[in-house]
Write a protein that holds these residues in place. Structure first.
Motif, mmCIF file in Angstrom:
data_model
loop_
_atom_site.group_PDB
_atom_site.id
_atom_site.type_symbol
_atom_site.label_atom_id
_atom_site.label_comp_id
_atom_site.label_asym_id
_atom_site.label_seq_id
_atom_site.Cartn_x
_atom_site.Cartn_y
_atom_site.Cartn_z
ATOM 1 N N GLU A 1 44.926 46.873 43.877
ATOM 2 C CA GLU A 1 43.576 46.316 43.800
ATOM 3 C C GLU A 1 43.410 45.184 44.810
ATOM 4 O O GLU A 1 42.366 45.063 45.453
ATOM 5 C CB GLU A 1 43.279 45.828 42.385
ATOM 6 C CG GLU A 1 43.049 46.950 41.393
ATOM 7 C CD GLU A 1 42.955 46.484 39.947
ATOM 8 O OE1 GLU A 1 43.287 45.310 39.654
ATOM 9 O OE2 GLU A 1 42.553 47.307 39.095
ATOM 10 N N ALA A 2 44.430 44.366 44.948
ATOM 11 C CA ALA A 2 44.388 43.280 45.937
ATOM 12 C C ALA A 2 44.297 43.845 47.347
ATOM 13 O O ALA A 2 43.556 43.313 48.193
ATOM 14 C CB ALA A 2 45.617 42.391 45.790
ATOM 15 N N GLN B 1 38.375 45.484 51.984
ATOM 16 C CA GLN B 1 36.918 45.327 51.921
ATOM 17 C C GLN B 1 36.479 44.091 52.708
ATOM 18 O O GLN B 1 35.483 44.130 53.432
ATOM 19 C CB GLN B 1 36.454 45.212 50.464
ATOM 20 C CG GLN B 1 36.551 46.509 49.694
ATOM 21 C CD GLN B 1 36.335 46.330 48.196
ATOM 22 O OE1 GLN B 1 36.597 45.272 47.642
ATOM 23 N NE2 GLN B 1 35.869 47.387 47.543
ATOM 24 N N ALA B 2 37.233 43.006 52.561
ATOM 25 C CA ALA B 2 36.903 41.782 53.296
ATOM 26 C C ALA B 2 37.041 42.009 54.800
ATOM 27 O O ALA B 2 36.225 41.510 55.588
ATOM 28 C CB ALA B 2 37.811 40.639 52.835
ATOM 29 N N GLN C 1 47.725 46.033 40.191
ATOM 30 C CA GLN C 1 47.186 44.756 40.670
ATOM 31 C C GLN C 1 47.391 44.600 42.174
ATOM 32 O O GLN C 1 46.495 44.133 42.883
ATOM 33 C CB GLN C 1 47.824 43.594 39.912
ATOM 34 C CG GLN C 1 47.364 43.496 38.471
ATOM 35 C CD GLN C 1 48.097 42.416 37.692
ATOM 36 O OE1 GLN C 1 48.998 41.759 38.198
ATOM 37 N NE2 GLN C 1 47.695 42.240 36.438
ATOM 38 N N VAL D 1 42.888 46.641 48.192
ATOM 39 C CA VAL D 1 41.515 47.130 48.368
ATOM 40 C C VAL D 1 40.578 45.958 48.664
ATOM 41 O O VAL D 1 39.749 46.028 49.575
ATOM 42 C CB VAL D 1 41.039 47.924 47.130
ATOM 43 C CG1 VAL D 1 39.534 48.180 47.184
ATOM 44 C CG2 VAL D 1 41.791 49.243 47.020
ATOM 45 N N ARG D 2 40.723 44.863 47.914
ATOM 46 C CA ARG D 2 39.865 43.694 48.154
ATOM 47 C C ARG D 2 40.063 43.148 49.567
ATOM 48 O O ARG D 2 39.097 42.798 50.246
ATOM 49 C CB ARG D 2 40.144 42.602 47.113
ATOM 50 C CG ARG D 2 39.569 42.916 45.736
ATOM 51 C CD ARG D 2 39.642 41.724 44.805
ATOM 52 N NE ARG D 2 40.990 41.218 44.593
ATOM 53 C CZ ARG D 2 41.834 41.682 43.678
ATOM 54 N NH1 ARG D 2 41.479 42.672 42.879
ATOM 55 N NH2 ARG D 2 43.039 41.143 43.545
ATOM 56 N N GLU D 3 41.308 43.077 50.020
ATOM 57 C CA GLU D 3 41.587 42.598 51.380
ATOM 58 C C GLU D 3 40.971 43.535 52.419
ATOM 59 O O GLU D 3 40.392 43.073 53.409
ATOM 60 C CB GLU D 3 43.091 42.485 51.606
ATOM 61 C CG GLU D 3 43.743 41.352 50.857
ATOM 62 C CD GLU D 3 45.259 41.338 51.006
ATOM 63 O OE1 GLU D 3 45.788 41.952 51.959
ATOM 64 O OE2 GLU D 3 45.908 40.712 50.155
ATOM 65 N N GLU E 1 42.047 52.527 49.012
ATOM 66 C CA GLU E 1 41.378 53.097 47.845
ATOM 67 C C GLU E 1 42.117 54.334 47.343
ATOM 68 O O GLU E 1 42.225 54.544 46.130
ATOM 69 C CB GLU E 1 39.919 53.429 48.178
ATOM 70 C CG GLU E 1 39.062 52.206 48.365
ATOM 71 C CD GLU E 1 37.684 52.493 48.907
ATOM 72 O OE1 GLU E 1 36.799 51.647 48.670
ATOM 73 O OE2 GLU E 1 37.467 53.540 49.558
#
Length: 129
Positions: A77-78, A84-85, A74, A80-82, A124
């Motif tokens: 994944e967070a 990407q943003a 988790q 990666v999301r950060e 990633e």
């Protein structure tokens, strides 16, 4: 979410990023984090770096007490999301600079975008470990 001190966070991050000596010996998830920290403790002891040993031993205790493979996934994944943003934001900044035609700002924005893309690749890669 738990609070983690900046020092502990830095130690954990370095433990995650540190390469494992033997690829065949590489573990994943929390076991991999623990193995990496243990290896770094051995290296710090060999170098006589007692402050680093102390910090790494605290990080190891934290991993042993609180790390689960699911929580680690988790977190990754967070990350990666950060990342990407951040890439999206840097792409928008570059578009704005290009619209204004400022060559210096364009070059700066391109460099920041490249850096953000590298951070995304790293996040990633960590996710897939």
């Amino acid at each position: 979410m738990r609070y983690t001190s900046p020092l502990l966070a830095a130690l954990l991050a370095s433990a995650l990023a540190a390469p494992v000596a033997l690829a065949g010996d590489m573990k994943t998830g929390c076991a991999g984090k623990q193995q990496s920290i243990e290896r770094q403790i051995q290296e710090a002891k060999a170098q006589g770096n007692s402050h680093r040993v102390d910090g790494l031993e605290k990080a190891l205790a934290e991993v042993k007490a609180n790390c689960t493979d699911e929580s680690l996934r988790q977190e990754r994944e967070a990350d990666v999301r950060e990342a990407q943003a951040e890439v999206l934001e840097r792409e928008n900044d570059l578009k704005e600079a290009q619209a204004k035609g400022d060559a210096e700002k364009i070059a700066t924005r391109q460099a920041k975008l490249a850096e953000a893309r590298e951070e995304l690749k790293s996040a990633e890669a960590q996710l897939n470990r």
